[in-house]
Design an enzyme around this catalytic site. Structure first.
Site, PDB file in Angstrom:
ATOM      1  CE1 TYR A  18      -3.475   2.733   0.580  1.00 38.63           C
ATOM      2  CE2 TYR A  18      -2.161   3.334   2.494  1.00 38.63           C
ATOM      3  CZ  TYR A  18      -3.175   3.616   1.601  1.00 38.63           C
ATOM      4  OH  TYR A  18      -3.881   4.795   1.712  1.00 38.63           O
ATOM      5  CD  GLU A  40      -8.074   7.232   4.722  1.00 45.86           C
ATOM      6  OE1 GLU A  40      -8.044   7.199   5.957  1.00 45.86           O
ATOM      7  OE2 GLU A  40      -7.090   6.913   4.033  1.00 45.86           O
ATOM      8  CD1 TRP A  48      -4.033   2.118   5.765  1.00 46.65           C
ATOM      9  CD2 TRP A  48      -6.172   2.738   5.798  1.00 46.65           C
ATOM     10  NE1 TRP A  48      -4.448   2.263   4.454  1.00 46.65           N
ATOM     11  CE2 TRP A  48      -5.769   2.651   4.453  1.00 46.65           C
ATOM     12  CE3 TRP A  48      -7.492   3.107   6.069  1.00 46.65           C
ATOM     13  CZ2 TRP A  48      -6.610   2.912   3.382  1.00 46.65           C
ATOM     14  CZ3 TRP A  48      -8.335   3.373   4.992  1.00 46.65           C
ATOM     15  CH2 TRP A  48      -7.894   3.279   3.678  1.00 46.65           C
TER      16      TRP A  48
END
Length: 187
Positions: A18, A40, A48
């Site tokens: 990522y 988000e 996350w």
């Protein structure tokens, strides 16, 4: 020899991929921008990493982030989503995604694209920061404050200033790769 990355991204391969291939790279595709805004928001109160591990499931559950379809979700579809262990089963976050789809479509209609709207907050070019250590990276900024305020006014949910700043980082509106990070020269 291991490449020097931003400290948060060294936990495992998912984070490394990522970090190396998405985070901080300018994103201009409306569907992906919509996806990232909702992911988000889904992350609020969680890590996350949790969201990243569920991203494929989110794409499947939310019709590949087709805002037209999501805006028409019924109560029956919401109940089905709340039973899906592949996503974060939070009623407020699921409802926010549906509301965000409606707000997203309205923004597209007004501005011609969500990209044109959202990138105006950074004058359509990435903000390049020069942080040396992670603790220098702020959780929000005056730009994310303005973005949050405008998104909220337009009916978006789970778009507080901290979420907006993380969104800006994720979509390359802000480049917060540390000055020592190997990807910095690629972005």
């Amino acid at each position: 020899m291991e490449k020097t990355r931003c400290g948060w991204s060294t936990k495992d391969q998912l984070y490394k991929d990522y970090h190396d291939n998405e985070w901080g790279i300018p994103l201009h595709d409306d569907t992906r921008l919509f996806e990232m805004l909702n992911l988000e928001g889904a992350q609020a109160g969680l890590s996350w990493y949790t969201v990243l591990t569920k991203r494929g499931n989110y794409r499947k559950a939310f019709d590949n982030w087709d805002a037209q379809k999501i805006a028409r979700y019924t109560d029956k579809k919401v109940e089905k989503l709340l039973q899906d262990p592949g996503i974060i089963r939070n009623r407020l976050k699921v409802a926010a995604t549906i509301g965000n789809a409606k707000a997203f479509l309205a923004v597209q209609k007004e501005f011609g694209s969500f990209d044109r709207y959202i990138w105006q907050f950074v004058d359509h070019k990435p903000v390049i920061n020069h942080f040396k250590i992670l603790s220098e990276i702020p959780p929000k900024s005056p730009i994310s404050d303005a973005m949050s305020k405008d998104l909220l006014k337009r009916g978006f949910k789970f778009v507080g200033s901290t979420i907006c700043y993380a969104y800006m980082q994720a979509t390359g509106m802000v480049n917060d790769h540390l000055t020592t990070c190997f990807t910095r020269s690629k972005k």
